[in-house]
Enzyme design. Structure first.
Site, PDB file in Angstrom:
ATOM      1  N   ARG A   1       0.755  -1.621   0.424  1.00 18.98           N
ATOM      2  CA  ARG A   1       0.217   0.290  -0.337  1.00 18.98           C
ATOM      3  C   ARG A   1       1.223   1.012  -0.255  1.00 18.98           C
ATOM      4  NH1 ARG A   1       2.662   1.744   3.331  1.00 18.98           N
ATOM      5  NH2 ARG A   1       0.658   3.315   3.812  1.00 18.98           N
TER       6      ARG A   1
ATOM      7  N   ASP B   1      -2.151  10.085  -1.612  1.00 22.30           N
ATOM      8  CA  ASP B   1      -2.558   9.635  -2.662  1.00 22.30           C
ATOM      9  C   ASP B   1      -2.921   9.952  -4.051  1.00 22.30           C
ATOM     10  OD1 ASP B   1      -3.095   6.446  -1.184  1.00 22.30           O
ATOM     11  OD2 ASP B   1      -3.119   8.020   0.195  1.00 22.30           O
TER      12      ASP B   1
END
Length: 360
Positions: free
Chosen positions: A53, A244
């Protein structure tokens, strides 16, 4: 970076077996398990189920996924299948789309006979590029930390609060939000980090605190709602988080809870920075309201995994049966609350004019 004194990247090609290896982050901090990626399907699962991740690492992992697809079939159809499966593995991190577009385009431009070897070479290049990018982010962010040192009275450490994990485990090495921390520490600056636990997946507790411990950075774990209190007490000098996806107007999408830290920092006149590679900037989106927010399974909220006194990992439920949960994985911090963006090209303002200079 280091685990028990041994240097690792988060994903790499083993020199002896020529296999793609990664650290299964789901089992940290209690178990360090290194797994092998053998196929495109395993790579998709690793991204979707969060073996890996962090936006930069997801992008590089996808590049290695293409190389595994090319080992089986070098046709254009195989490229297209890999592209569709990888790009849909997770929706929010823009690096995934960037990596898939870059690799697919380059593979389609060369003969099929060259695609197998080229795809692995390209994935390794992208991994090395990520490390170099993070090194530059670290240098640029360390300059900000030096200024904090110069403005501080006395010899107390620079106290930085971070949220989620934007460390080396979220990239190939060094991290984004942690890169300035590591760089400043290596320059001899006394650093202390407040680590948000980051519910519901606890990436701060299980990943950030773990990696800072192994890399000898002084830190304390705090519950997510303690940050504002610490800021009010004058115990935070700066907030540094990752991203992100960042939009053209400077809105920052990051792990759920980031927005609340930005609000607290704003109210207490504390600088709030997002550290990110320029590949995390989505030049096709004007503002954060356009970003798709991933809604993950409710079990992440309803269940928690921990280590018992007997050393066994167990998952337990924290609610009554029948309780439902909502689990948005990210939130958006409006640009007006962002002091600046720390990129590999320098520290810039979180605004359209500054961001568009990076596109040139």
């Amino acid at each position: 970076m280091f685990i028990c004194g041994k240097q690792y990247r988060s994903i790499w090609v083993d020199q002896k077996s020529n296999k793609i290896k990664l650290i299964d982050q789901r089992k940290l901090p209690h178990v360090v398990e290194i797994i092998t990626l053998n196929s495109l399907q395993e790579t998709v699962r690793a991204i979707k189920d969060m073996y890996v991740r962090g936006a930069p690492l997801i992008g590089v992992t996808a590049a290695f996924g293409f190389s595994l697809a090319m080992k089986q079939d070098t046709s254009v159809n195989s490229i297209n299948i890999a592209y569709e499966q990888l790009i849909n593995a997770r929706p929010t991190a823009v690096n995934l789309a960037w990596a898939c577009q870059r690799v697919a385009k380059k593979l389609q431009e060369i003969p099929a006979s060259d695609r197998k070897d080229f795809s692995l070479t390209l994935a390794n290049e992208m991994a090395d590029e990520d490390v170099e990018t993070n090194r530059k982010i670290g240098e640029n962010g360390a300059d900000l930390i030096k200024k904090i040192v110069n403005n501080k009275a006395g010899s107390s450490p620079v106290r930085i609060l971070t949220h989620c994990n934007a460390g080396w485990l979220a990239t190939v090495d060094r991290g984004t939000a942690t890169a300035p921390i590591y760089e400043a520490s290596e320059l001899g600056i006394d650093i202390f980090v407040w680590v948000d636990e980051t519910r519901p997946r606890n990436q701060g507790a299980s990943l950030t605190a773990w990696e800072l411990f192994h890399n000898k950075i002084n830190n304390k774990l705090i519950v997510d709602n303690a940050g504002g209190h610490l800021m009010q007490k004058g115990l935070v000098d700066a907030v540094i988080v990752g991203s992100d996806r960042t939009t053209v107007n400077g809105d920052v999408c990051n792990k759920i809870g980031t927005y609340l830290k930005a609000l607290a920092a704003w109210d207490n006149n504390i600088p709030f920075y997002a550290a990110l590679p320029t590949t995390t900037i989505d030049f096709d989106l004007e503002n954060g309201s356009e970003i798709p927010i991933e809604e993950r399974g409710e079990d992440e909220v309803l269940m928690v995994t921990g280590k018992t006194d007997l050393g066994k990992l167990e998952k337990v439920k924290v609610t009554l049966d029948g309780i439902n949960a909502s689990n948005p994985a990210f939130d958006v911090t409006p640009s007006k609350y962002v002091t600046g963006l720390i990129t590999e090209k320098g520290v810039i303002g979180a605004n359209r004019n500054s961001i568009l200079t990076l596109k040139k």
